[in-house]
Design an enzyme around this catalytic site. Sequence first.
Site, PDB file in Angstrom:
ATOM      1  N   SER A 148     -22.551 -10.208  -6.447  1.00  0.00           N
ATOM      2  CA  SER A 148     -22.632  -9.043  -5.584  1.00  0.00           C
ATOM      3  C   SER A 148     -24.066  -8.813  -5.098  1.00  0.00           C
ATOM      4  O   SER A 148     -24.636  -9.668  -4.420  1.00  0.00           O
ATOM      5  CB  SER A 148     -22.069  -7.823  -6.322  1.00  0.00           C
ATOM      6  OG  SER A 148     -21.842  -6.752  -5.451  1.00  0.00           O
ATOM      7  N   GLU A 243     -10.971  -8.917  -1.847  1.00  0.00           N
ATOM      8  CA  GLU A 243     -12.223  -8.167  -1.692  1.00  0.00           C
ATOM      9  C   GLU A 243     -12.517  -7.795  -0.244  1.00  0.00           C
ATOM     10  O   GLU A 243     -12.353  -8.619   0.662  1.00  0.00           O
ATOM     11  CB  GLU A 243     -13.400  -8.999  -2.202  1.00  0.00           C
ATOM     12  CG  GLU A 243     -13.350  -9.362  -3.655  1.00  0.00           C
ATOM     13  CD  GLU A 243     -14.667  -9.953  -4.126  1.00  0.00           C
ATOM     14  OE1 GLU A 243     -15.707  -9.304  -3.914  1.00  0.00           O
ATOM     15  OE2 GLU A 243     -14.647 -11.049  -4.708  1.00  0.00           O
ATOM     16  N   HIS A 273     -13.359  -7.889  -6.909  1.00  0.00           N
ATOM     17  CA  HIS A 273     -14.804  -8.067  -6.914  1.00  0.00           C
ATOM     18  C   HIS A 273     -15.319  -8.498  -8.290  1.00  0.00           C
ATOM     19  O   HIS A 273     -15.052  -7.852  -9.298  1.00  0.00           O
ATOM     20  CB  HIS A 273     -15.455  -6.745  -6.498  1.00  0.00           C
ATOM     21  CG  HIS A 273     -16.888  -6.852  -6.100  1.00  0.00           C
ATOM     22  ND1 HIS A 273     -17.310  -7.586  -5.010  1.00  0.00           N
ATOM     23  CD2 HIS A 273     -18.012  -6.305  -6.626  1.00  0.00           C
ATOM     24  CE1 HIS A 273     -18.622  -7.478  -4.890  1.00  0.00           C
ATOM     25  NE2 HIS A 273     -19.066  -6.723  -5.863  1.00  0.00           N
TER      26      HIS A 273
END
Length: 300
Positions: A148, A243, A273
């Site tokens: 991320s 996602e 995620h």
Amino acid sequence: MNVQSADNQALKAVIERVRGVYGRWRRDTSVAEMRADWERLFQPREPITPHYFDAKGVPVAWIAAPGADDTRTLIYFHGGGFRVGSVASHAELMLHLSRTAGCRVLGVNYRCTPEYGYPAPVEDGLAVYRFLIEEGIDPARIALAGDSAGANLALNLLLRLRDQSEPLPAGALLMSAWTDLAATGESYESRADADPIHQRPMIQSMAAGYLGAGIAADDAAASPLYASLNGLPPMLLQVGEAETVLDDSRRFVELARDAGNAVELAVYPRMIHVFQQFMHELPEARAALDEAGAFLRRCW
């Protein structure tokens, strides 16, 4: 790839665990409380004792599985929107990467918002990388990884190193990569119902908190999607099909390939995620970690 699929109940239970954390947060919830919640969410199920120390002013920690090759080093940047997350919250993920890749992992507690914004995390990543080089570690035996926001940081570090003509690491593993802080991908609409947490307004709010007023979300210095992508080492991007940030990976891979890089994309059906953090519940997470380990071994 033949991947055993999680049953609906296992995936639903994971989603409810994550929603349970986010659902407790309100406008007056302190950052300290959010960070503590995040560490509890990902509390390891097995004993892990990170070896903490200071690398050129940046708090870091070694995590290594038994038998790991200490001549192979993976620098890991945790996710959390540049706001939450730490070595502690990602310790188990790092341990599993150490096992599958047969390496030691150096987790980085880079500076986060609201105390610090851009470019502090990138500067911390650069300091840690240079620390390893100054310690005599061959860049060909170093790889980067992140999830991320941590994947955004890893990519920005690669671009900095390239632009400053510094030696590049052997490769990069990027999970649920946040490559576009402006959140312009079509998947922010098409996956809005499938993604249990991350919606475009939330992504844009996190980006604004990180960048402040000094830099635009679509500036190449902050969003790798808009950068010149030539001359990068091999990369593997893993992302969940559910996602909203799916296109952050798909579009980046297309551009990186067009620029002549060796880059792989693995999209895992139904996954959310950074699903890799749920290795105990999801077969897909275990398969992704095995795939990541095999990729890193090839890089070294």
